[in-house]
Design a protein around this motif. Structure first.
Motif, PDB file in Angstrom:
ATOM      1  N   ALA A 440       0.777  -1.276   0.020  1.00 18.07           N
ATOM      2  CA  ALA A 440      -0.116  -0.172   0.026  1.00 18.07           C
ATOM      3  C   ALA A 440       0.975   1.193   0.169  1.00 18.07           C
ATOM      4  O   ALA A 440       0.576   2.305  -0.900  1.00 18.07           O
ATOM      5  CB  ALA A 440      -1.049   0.085   1.152  1.00 18.07           C
ATOM      6  N   ARG A 444       1.225   4.075  -3.442  1.00 17.26           N
ATOM      7  CA  ARG A 444       0.790   5.359  -3.128  1.00 17.26           C
ATOM      8  C   ARG A 444       1.890   6.354  -3.687  1.00 17.26           C
ATOM      9  O   ARG A 444       1.647   7.230  -4.216  1.00 17.26           O
ATOM     10  CB  ARG A 444       0.349   5.484  -1.849  1.00 17.26           C
ATOM     11  CG  ARG A 444      -1.022   5.105  -1.578  1.00 17.26           C
ATOM     12  CD  ARG A 444      -1.841   5.822  -0.279  1.00 17.26           C
ATOM     13  NE  ARG A 444      -0.780   5.416   0.975  1.00 17.26           N
ATOM     14  CZ  ARG A 444      -1.248   4.367   1.696  1.00 17.26           C
ATOM     15  NH1 ARG A 444      -2.138   3.609   1.519  1.00 17.26           N
ATOM     16  NH2 ARG A 444      -0.584   4.169   2.765  1.00 17.26           N
ATOM     17  N   ILE A 477      -6.182  -2.019  -4.538  1.00 18.87           N
ATOM     18  CA  ILE A 477      -5.282  -1.090  -3.856  1.00 18.87           C
ATOM     19  C   ILE A 477      -4.538  -0.400  -5.111  1.00 18.87           C
ATOM     20  O   ILE A 477      -4.334   1.038  -4.939  1.00 18.87           O
ATOM     21  CB  ILE A 477      -4.419  -1.760  -2.775  1.00 18.87           C
ATOM     22  CG1 ILE A 477      -5.119  -2.349  -1.809  1.00 18.87           C
ATOM     23  CG2 ILE A 477      -3.461  -0.720  -2.444  1.00 18.87           C
ATOM     24  CD1 ILE A 477      -4.195  -3.398  -0.873  1.00 18.87           C
TER      25      ILE A 477
END
Length: 776
Positions: A440, A444, A477
């Protein structure tokens, strides 16, 4: 020059360096001590006010204090030992003058002045830098103090006691203190100098070591005048490993010592010479590229005159000229690149750096790359998780195509958490929790930092990879972070094991969502080809050690064949751990698709500009292009005599000459193992004619040592000869089944007795240093 570091300095030079070093050490101590003396003088003035009798005005008695204070403040600005000594002499005389002014009018001045005449020289003795300063300063102090005493009438016994204290106690004690401290400081300085010299010197050759060379070079470049030209020469002894392996390290060490003496003898006093490691040397000289090339050629000839047990030493040289604003490491890198071209062009030669192309951009310290928001951090225990990215380059396209995300832990102040702490096992926690959290974080941060057309390489544990439903979760995700799954390559950590069946089924699920699959660290841990063929990854990342692996005996790299095998299996190849220009050249030459390593870019939170790496890869292609033709010419020059001899043997056989007589000349050539004739089915006709390289002691290969028992028409050297009848064809090196050695066959298809035959000669190609044809 590095050799000057091993030469004995003159006594005066050593003494001057010692005194200057003492000045650095004594400044703080002298400043504190003399400042305390100013305070003591003020206390002396205050004590005088408590005594009756006529006295000079207080302003006069205090006037010496600011003068003493100014002398104390001047100590840090004393740039030479002479100035420092003058400050000490002036201070002592002003102090005596202050004592004289304050003692005017006291009834018994001896009680006041005698302790000062003993204590002041004793306390000052360690502060004098040199014996000359001590003698002059003490003599002037005693002379001024004696003038003060002579002006005061003293009884006979008082005079005796006074001179006893001065001559018997004050002078000897101050002398012992000064020379004792002087000797201590001098011994400490000599020991410090000896340790510094040992730390900066290569013990075998007496040259500077790499650290000292780089440090001295940085100082030289920092003080370089605008029009001054500086060049670097990088030197590598050819085939040095074979010298150690065949004749022992004592012989190799002696060769290094001889090369070092050649470098010292053939360079000037203002040049720096270093053994930078192993058999590599570097020279930094004050000259342009033309002068440096002349020096390098002179060094090459001098080294070639050094004998080794099997001939003469040779060395390869790379030369580069310093460009404005670049560091010593960049200069050495360019010289190293030229050295590699010299080695790939046949060794024992000098190569200059490539000329800077017009309009080419050089990245400086102020350049930046990438835009976007700040890197995101994720709280984990008592620190934060964040991402560092390491670039991967397509060697054929010479550009960045992807970035591997590497997990880092940061404390509140930005300091990195040690990997041993970050990845330490936690018995009470889920093994894959950190792995999933890292995905994750990386996704990002990649969306904010990576170029739009770049892949993200994401490490994943086998347990996480095979977890039920995780493929869909990870795809969600990625899309939420702004990345499509087809831009993400999942690197299965091959060294961590895992069920092959489970990973194969999971790989199909990830591909359905668009992810690409890579197997990481192939060549380490549980790696094997069966795992690759069942998982069927899109890319295989080879462990960094494979790029340095070589075949036994010939020291030829195995990377080209391994890459060819993986390509035939339908997998693209990434080589990790590319740390040197030579390894980059090997990767390019081996047809590796993508490369990664410290040479191409280190992991960092921000992306580095790629232009310098583009040039580095382009230079690797140039090295191969230049070296391939030369290597081919060297190979052909070695093989050509055997081609000519084989054609003469063929003519003799066609004229009806017997086999032994036809091959008689060819069988005397140095590398000839044997001469032979094969029939139309590839079986040997008659016996083979042995040559000088024939060996009959290959006991372990005895069951297959007789070539007459086999068919050889499946071998390339047979097929190629049949395809080109009448042409003597040389094969690539191969491992001979009969001799167990790397060999080369020169073959020729002819018509003998109305039957197509192939005649040939097998050559021993196992010696180090023999040229091999360019790799496929």
């Amino acid at each position: 020059m590095l050799s000057t570091s091993t030469q004995h300095l003159s006594d005066s030079g050593l003494r001057e360096r010692f005194h200057r070093r003492s000045l650095e050490h004594q400044r703080p101590l002298s400043t504190v001590t003399l400042a305390f003396t100013v305070v003591a003088f003020l206390c002396f003035v205050a004590a005088r006010n408590l005594v009756g009798g006529p006295a000079a005005p207080l302003a006069y008695r205090l006037a010496c204090a600011p003068v003493l204070a100014l002398l104390v403040l001047a100590i840090p600005y004393a740039k030479s030992t002479g100035v420092f000594g003058l400050i000490g002499v002036a201070y002592s005389l002003v102090l005596v003058a202050g004592l004289a002014i304050n003692l005017a009018g006291v009834a018994q001045p001896l009680l006041w002045v005698l302790p000062a005449m003993v204590a002041i020289p004793v306390c000052a003795a360690p502060l004098w830098l040199t014996p000359t300063h001590f003698v002059v300063g003490s003599a002037l102090f005693y002379a001024a103090a004696a003038a003060l005493l002579f002006g005061v009438p003293l009884a006979h016994d008082a005079q005796v006691v006074t001179w006893m204290w001065i001559v018997a106690i004050g002078v000897p004690t101050s002398t012992v203190f000064h020379f004792g401290f002087y000797r201590f400081r001098r011994n400490h300085f000599l020991l410090e100098s000896q340790l510094a010299q040992l730390a900066a010197t290569d013990p075998l050759t007496g040259l500077q070591n790499r650290r000292a060379f780089v440090k001295q070079a940085e100082r030289r470049l920092a003080t370089l005048a605008p029009q001054t030209r500086i060049s670097a020469i990088f030197i590598d002894i050819d085939n040095f490993k074979s010298l150690n392996d065949r004749f022992g390290h004592a012989v190799g060490d002696h060769a290094l010592y001889q090369v070092a003496h050649v470098l010292m003898d053939e360079t000037g006093a203002g040049d720096s010479v270093s053994r930078v490691g192993g058999e590599e040397f570097a020279v930094l000289l004050r000259d342009g590229i033309d002068g440096a090339l002349h020096v390098a050629e002179r060094l090459r000839r001098a080294i070639a005159a050094i004998e080794r047990p099997d001939g003469h030493l040779t060395a390869s040289f790379g030369v580069a000229e310093h460009r404005g604003g670049e560091s010593i490491m960049v200069l050495l890198d360019r010289a190293d690149e030229a050295l590699l071209r010299a080695k790939h062009s046949g060794r024992n030669r000098v190569c200059a750096e490539r000329a800077l192309q017009p309009g080419a951009r050089q990245w400086g310290a102020g350049d930046t790359a990438g835009e976007g928001g700040a890197t995101q951090r994720h709280r984990w225990d008592d620190y934060y998780l964040t991402s560092h990215f390491q670039p991967l380059y397509s060697l054929s396209h010479q550009k960045q195509v992807g970035f591997e995300a590497l997990l880092r832990g940061e404390q509140h102040d930005g300091k990195l958490v040690p990997p041993a702490v970050l990845f330490a096992p936690r018995p009470a926690s889920d093994e894959g929790a950190l792995d999933r959290a890292s995905h994750a974080v990386h996704l990002r941060n990649a969306c904010k930092s990576l170029p739009d057309d770049a892949w993200l390489f994401l490490n994943i544990l086998p347990a996480t990879f095979t977890a039920e439903g995780y493929a869909g979760q990870l795809a969600a995700i990625a899309r939420e972070a702004g990345l499509e799954p087809d831009r993400v390559i999942l690197e299965i950590l091959e060294s961590r094991g895992g069920s092959v069946d489970d990973m194969s089924r999971a790989a199909a699920s990830y591909r359905e969502h668009g992810f690409l699959i890579a197997v990481d660290d192939f060549g380490a841990g549980h790696s094997n080809l069966d795992r690759l063929f069942r998982i069927r990854p899109d890319l295989v990342k080879l462990d960094g050690e494979l790029i340095r692996a070589t075949s036994h005996g010939t020291e030829q790299p195995i990377l080209p064949k391994l890459v060819s095998l993986l390509h035939q299996a339908g997998m693209l190849v990434v080589v990790e751990g590319v740390e040197t220009t030579e390894e980059l050249i090997l990767a390019v030459e081996s047809n590796v698709d993508f490369a990664q390593g410290y040479l191409l870019g280190r992991p960092a939170a921000e992306l580095a500009p790629p232009e310098s790496v583009h040039r580095r890869i382009d230079e690797a292609f140039d090295v191969i292009a230049q070296g391939r033709a030369h290597q081919y010419a060297l190979f052909e020059s070695q093989v050509e005599p055997y081609r000519a001899g084989l054609l003469l043997a063929a003519d003799a056989l066609l004229d009806g000459v017997l086999m032994d007589e036809a091959f008689a000349t060819l069988a005397t050539f140095e590398r000839c193992i044997s001469c032979f004739i094969l029939d139309d089915s590839g079986r040997q006709i008659g016996h083979e004619v042995p040559g000088p390289a024939w060996r009959s002691d290959v006991a372990s290969l005895h069951p297959v040592a007789n070539p007459r028992d086999a068919r050889w028409d499946h071998r390339p050297y047979y097929r190629n000869a049949v395809l080109l009848p009448g042409v003597a064809v040389a094969s690539n090196p191969y491992l001979s089944l009969a001799s167990g050695r790397p060999c080369i066959a020169v073959t020729l298809a002819v018509q003998l007795a109305d039957e197509r035959s192939v005649i040939g000669v097998e050559l021993d190609w196992s010696s180090l240093g023999l040229p091999w044809p360019a790799r496929e």
